[in-house]
Write a protein that holds these residues in place. Sequence first.
Motif, PDB file in Angstrom:
ATOM      1  N   ILE A 154       1.549   7.785   9.388  1.00 43.71           N
ATOM      2  CA  ILE A 154       0.496   8.799   9.281  1.00 43.71           C
ATOM      3  C   ILE A 154      -0.857   8.154   8.984  1.00 43.71           C
ATOM      4  CG2 ILE A 154      -0.243  10.853   8.028  1.00 43.71           C
ATOM      5  CD1 ILE A 154       2.675  11.529   7.571  1.00 43.71           C
ATOM      6  N   ILE A 155      -0.857   7.099   8.147  1.00 36.38           N
ATOM      7  CA  ILE A 155      -2.116   6.408   7.859  1.00 36.38           C
ATOM      8  C   ILE A 155      -2.713   5.834   9.146  1.00 36.38           C
ATOM      9  CG2 ILE A 155      -3.119   4.377   6.748  1.00 36.38           C
ATOM     10  CD1 ILE A 155      -1.259   4.840   4.399  1.00 36.38           C
ATOM     11  N   PHE A 156      -1.874   5.183   9.943  1.00 33.71           N
ATOM     12  CA  PHE A 156      -2.391   4.607  11.185  1.00 33.71           C
ATOM     13  C   PHE A 156      -2.927   5.701  12.106  1.00 33.71           C
ATOM     14  CE2 PHE A 156      -1.958   3.185  15.581  1.00 33.71           C
ATOM     15  CZ  PHE A 156      -2.718   2.020  15.534  1.00 33.71           C
ATOM     16  N   ALA A 157      -2.189   6.802  12.198  1.00 28.62           N
ATOM     17  CA  ALA A 157      -2.654   7.904  13.048  1.00 28.62           C
ATOM     18  C   ALA A 157      -3.994   8.452  12.560  1.00 28.62           C
ATOM     19  CB  ALA A 157      -1.610   9.019  13.081  1.00 28.62           C
ATOM     20  N   SER A 158      -4.187   8.456  11.229  1.00 29.08           N
ATOM     21  CA  SER A 158      -5.440   8.980  10.677  1.00 29.08           C
ATOM     22  C   SER A 158      -6.636   8.089  10.982  1.00 29.08           C
ATOM     23  CB  SER A 158      -5.305   9.165   9.160  1.00 29.08           C
ATOM     24  OG  SER A 158      -5.272   7.911   8.503  1.00 29.08           O
ATOM     25  N   GLN A 159      -6.388   6.824  11.364  1.00 26.39           N
ATOM     26  CA  GLN A 159      -7.478   5.888  11.630  1.00 26.39           C
ATOM     27  C   GLN A 159      -7.819   5.754  13.111  1.00 26.39           C
ATOM     28  OE1 GLN A 159      -9.287   4.654   8.993  1.00 26.39           O
ATOM     29  NE2 GLN A 159      -7.900   6.144   8.066  1.00 26.39           N
ATOM     30  N   ILE A 160      -7.040   6.385  13.976  1.00 29.10           N
ATOM     31  CA  ILE A 160      -7.278   6.252  15.413  1.00 29.10           C
ATOM     32  C   ILE A 160      -8.684   6.729  15.781  1.00 29.10           C
ATOM     33  CG2 ILE A 160      -6.562   7.081  17.689  1.00 29.10           C
ATOM     34  CD1 ILE A 160      -3.688   7.124  16.656  1.00 29.10           C
ATOM     35  N   LYS A 161      -9.122   7.808  15.171  1.00 31.04           N
ATOM     36  CA  LYS A 161     -10.456   8.355  15.464  1.00 31.04           C
ATOM     37  C   LYS A 161     -11.541   7.321  15.187  1.00 31.04           C
ATOM     38  CE  LYS A 161     -13.610  11.998  13.834  1.00 31.04           C
ATOM     39  NZ  LYS A 161     -14.491  11.160  12.993  1.00 31.04           N
ATOM     40  N   ASP A 162     -11.504   6.686  14.005  1.00 32.84           N
ATOM     41  CA  ASP A 162     -12.535   5.706  13.662  1.00 32.84           C
ATOM     42  C   ASP A 162     -12.342   4.387  14.388  1.00 32.84           C
ATOM     43  OD1 ASP A 162     -13.867   7.420  11.959  1.00 32.84           O
ATOM     44  OD2 ASP A 162     -12.707   6.823  10.205  1.00 32.84           O
ATOM     45  N   LEU A 168     -14.757  14.068  17.403  1.00 29.88           N
ATOM     46  CA  LEU A 168     -13.958  15.272  17.148  1.00 29.88           C
ATOM     47  C   LEU A 168     -14.726  16.197  16.216  1.00 29.88           C
ATOM     48  CD1 LEU A 168     -11.600  13.184  17.971  1.00 29.88           C
ATOM     49  CD2 LEU A 168     -10.121  14.671  16.630  1.00 29.88           C
ATOM     50  N   ALA A 169     -14.753  17.479  16.567  1.00 34.37           N
ATOM     51  CA  ALA A 169     -15.393  18.449  15.678  1.00 34.37           C
ATOM     52  C   ALA A 169     -14.563  18.646  14.414  1.00 34.37           C
ATOM     53  CB  ALA A 169     -15.573  19.782  16.402  1.00 34.37           C
ATOM     54  N   HIS A 170     -13.253  18.640  14.582  1.00 36.88           N
ATOM     55  CA  HIS A 170     -12.357  18.802  13.423  1.00 36.88           C
ATOM     56  C   HIS A 170     -11.075  18.033  13.687  1.00 36.88           C
ATOM     57  CE1 HIS A 170     -10.061  20.492  10.137  1.00 36.88           C
ATOM     58  NE2 HIS A 170      -9.153  20.933  10.986  1.00 36.88           N
ATOM     59  N   GLU A 171     -10.648  17.235  12.715  1.00 40.20           N
ATOM     60  CA  GLU A 171      -9.425  16.450  12.841  1.00 40.20           C
ATOM     61  C   GLU A 171      -8.369  17.014  11.896  1.00 40.20           C
ATOM     62  OE1 GLU A 171      -7.814  11.813  12.649  1.00 40.20           O
ATOM     63  OE2 GLU A 171      -9.794  12.341  11.870  1.00 40.20           O
ATOM     64  N   PRO A 172      -7.305  17.624  12.419  1.00 41.58           N
ATOM     65  CA  PRO A 172      -6.265  18.205  11.551  1.00 41.58           C
ATOM     66  C   PRO A 172      -5.585  17.126  10.711  1.00 41.58           C
ATOM     67  CG  PRO A 172      -6.042  18.959  13.833  1.00 41.58           C
ATOM     68  CD  PRO A 172      -7.016  17.835  13.839  1.00 41.58           C
ATOM     69  N   THR A 193     -17.421   0.442  19.164  1.00 37.33           N
ATOM     70  CA  THR A 193     -16.545   0.715  18.013  1.00 37.33           C
ATOM     71  C   THR A 193     -15.209   0.013  18.179  1.00 37.33           C
ATOM     72  OG1 THR A 193     -17.587   2.877  17.646  1.00 37.33           O
ATOM     73  CG2 THR A 193     -15.398   2.535  16.701  1.00 37.33           C
ATOM     74  N   ILE A 194     -14.650   0.054  19.372  1.00 41.42           N
ATOM     75  CA  ILE A 194     -13.377  -0.611  19.625  1.00 41.42           C
ATOM     76  C   ILE A 194     -13.510  -2.119  19.395  1.00 41.42           C
ATOM     77  CG2 ILE A 194     -11.660  -1.142  21.394  1.00 41.42           C
ATOM     78  CD1 ILE A 194     -12.224   1.584  22.629  1.00 41.42           C
ATOM     79  N   ALA A 195     -14.632  -2.699  19.828  1.00 49.13           N
ATOM     80  CA  ALA A 195     -14.858  -4.133  19.624  1.00 49.13           C
ATOM     81  C   ALA A 195     -14.903  -4.472  18.138  1.00 49.13           C
ATOM     82  CB  ALA A 195     -16.153  -4.546  20.310  1.00 49.13           C
ATOM     83  N   ILE A 196     -15.601  -3.652  17.348  1.00 49.47           N
ATOM     84  CA  ILE A 196     -15.667  -3.886  15.899  1.00 49.47           C
ATOM     85  C   ILE A 196     -14.279  -3.761  15.279  1.00 49.47           C
ATOM     86  CG2 ILE A 196     -16.492  -2.914  13.722  1.00 49.47           C
ATOM     87  CD1 ILE A 196     -18.621  -4.491  15.097  1.00 49.47           C
ATOM     88  N   SER A 197     -13.515  -2.760  15.718  1.00 52.57           N
ATOM     89  CA  SER A 197     -12.156  -2.559  15.187  1.00 52.57           C
ATOM     90  C   SER A 197     -11.283  -3.778  15.458  1.00 52.57           C
ATOM     91  CB  SER A 197     -11.521  -1.320  15.820  1.00 52.57           C
ATOM     92  OG  SER A 197     -12.275  -0.169  15.577  1.00 52.57           O
ATOM     93  N   TYR A 360     -24.208   0.001   5.323  1.00 52.82           N
ATOM     94  CA  TYR A 360     -24.198  -0.674   6.622  1.00 52.82           C
ATOM     95  C   TYR A 360     -22.780  -0.986   7.124  1.00 52.82           C
ATOM     96  CZ  TYR A 360     -29.158  -1.402   5.691  1.00 52.82           C
ATOM     97  OH  TYR A 360     -30.495  -1.207   5.420  1.00 52.82           O
ATOM     98  N   ILE A 361     -21.753  -0.668   6.333  1.00 49.52           N
ATOM     99  CA  ILE A 361     -20.373  -0.991   6.718  1.00 49.52           C
ATOM    100  C   ILE A 361     -19.908  -0.036   7.818  1.00 49.52           C
ATOM    101  CG2 ILE A 361     -17.972  -1.088   5.946  1.00 49.52           C
ATOM    102  CD1 ILE A 361     -18.982  -1.792   3.166  1.00 49.52           C
ATOM    103  N   PRO A 362     -19.500  -0.557   8.988  1.00 52.85           N
ATOM    104  CA  PRO A 362     -18.978   0.328  10.045  1.00 52.85           C
ATOM    105  C   PRO A 362     -17.646   0.951   9.620  1.00 52.85           C
ATOM    106  CG  PRO A 362     -19.574  -1.847  10.920  1.00 52.85           C
ATOM    107  CD  PRO A 362     -19.581  -1.963   9.431  1.00 52.85           C
ATOM    108  N   LEU A 363     -17.470   2.205   9.944  1.00 50.80           N
ATOM    109  CA  LEU A 363     -16.203   2.870   9.631  1.00 50.80           C
ATOM    110  C   LEU A 363     -15.051   2.229  10.398  1.00 50.80           C
ATOM    111  CD1 LEU A 363     -17.332   6.611   9.605  1.00 50.80           C
ATOM    112  CD2 LEU A 363     -17.015   5.076   7.668  1.00 50.80           C
ATOM    113  N   ALA A 364     -15.362   1.638  11.563  1.00 54.74           N
ATOM    114  CA  ALA A 364     -14.333   0.949  12.335  1.00 54.74           C
ATOM    115  C   ALA A 364     -13.805  -0.267  11.588  1.00 54.74           C
ATOM    116  CB  ALA A 364     -14.896   0.530  13.690  1.00 54.74           C
TER     117      ALA A 364
END
Length: 572
Positions: A154-162, A168-172, A193-197, A360-364
Amino acid sequence: MHGSATDLPARARPNWVELFTPKLVTVLREGYHLKDFSADTIAGLTVAIVALPLSMAIAIGSGLSPEKGLFTAIVGGFLISALGGSRFQIGGPAGAFIVLIATIVEHRGYDGLVLATAMAGLIMIAAGFLRLGTYIKYIPFPVTVGFTAGIAVIIFASQIKDLLGLQLAHEPAALMPKLVALASNIATFNPATIAISLASIAMIVGFRRWRPTWPGMLIAVAVTSLLAWLCGLDVATIGSRFGEVPRTLPAPHLPAFDLAKLQAALPDAISIALLGAIESLLSAVVADGMSGRRHRSNCELVAQGVANVASVTFGGMCVTGTIARTATNVRAGAHGPVSGMLHALFVLLFMLVAAPLAAYIPLASLGGVLAVVSWNMAEKDEFAALLRSSWGDAAVLLATFLLTIFVDLTTAIAVGVTLGAFLFLHRMAEAIEVEVGTSLIKDDIADTIETDEARERIATIGNDVIVYRISGAFFFGATASVNAVLDRIGAHPKTFVLDFADVPLVDSTAARTLERFAHKLERAGTKLYLTSASRNVRRTLLSAGLRTPLVRYAASIDEAIALSRGEKPGGK
């Protein structure tokens, strides 16, 4: 001579004060010198470097602002070390809480989380003073591995957006609706963002493999933040989403509440208290294994409770002992709890001096940190080993894992523990043996199964005495097996001897079964002797009505046979 915990002299048992004395007091009594303080300072700084990015990442992953993770590491971390029962425990926000906190915040807001966490703290304090901390060890290993692996997913799934930079307007909070929402917005991904991740994950993994003593997570966050700023990358940062991180702790505050709010928050409070107790005591056990020391589980539980109440009072979130940071503390050469207290002060110093830089820390980058955390949490080797071990352990593991993912953590733990308990009872019932000294009559009832547990190892003493021996725990789960053997006796002898030398315990169900069997023998004119019963077993039997003249007790089989024949025990 056999003994038990109840047979120990009173001096051997720690008194109340000893049980709840913080390890900090113990360490100071032993003598605390400058070299010890130096060791704790180095260890505390090392842990603080690890805790900084993790605390912010866990807070963001939980649906909160990053400073709440820092407040938790400062207030909760300080109190857990100062008041706890472990020399090396490091407290702070934990990845295991991400799912639970995110769900509570989604449904009840931050005030609901504060109320539930404060109530959980009071529950843990009460549980500690009631000495319930020692019972956490009875949670089956497959349950722990199952819910930990489920939380990791679940933690990994919660980070897919970032990690992908999706819009996403709302993330369940629930997994399946979350995956549906992510899939429907996959076209909004951001290449930068993908590159930073990927860069963040690659650096963390690389440092862990080739430079394991370096603070890989902090370096990865710092380098990717610098790259994003220098290159002017269009990526979401802490500053763009949450604003500037404050430099000071907030004033203590608790939301207004009434009876209805307390009742609504109680289920969440129980979940937080249960998960916090499990995580913190598991972490303390890990520290014991690494250091050779022993923690005080109930003292630790009280400290966890106090820390949770204080943490949310100062704007934080749920706090618990953290295994990875505690292990880092031990490996860094900590001497005692002062290292954990200093770790909290170092995090506070970062807030005072460098909080504006966190914007300045990227969420990714933080998403990459949590992606690695979830991978490490999954306990893949243990998961695979349990799947191969036995069908029972595999069933408990999968039930806990799937319920954690698709229902909720509390249900998963409750069902897992219940299944584990039934599995244990089944194994204990199968382990009981009845050794007999007479031939059994041929079965003539369809549902009676003669097992190979019944075999002739104790000889019949003449035609008037029969000896049976029960081996194993005689409890409600084993009564059917014992009854199946006892009911197949052919002719009733004059004397029936039932030996309890290998029976460690008898419960009330088994005792009542024996009482009915004793009445059956009494009607047939057979005397029943119970031999070699321990003090606790005999007490249970007596309370069930197995007294003279219905039954007679003897110290051994030989004594029972002598008494049945009117001979003096030990005579010829």
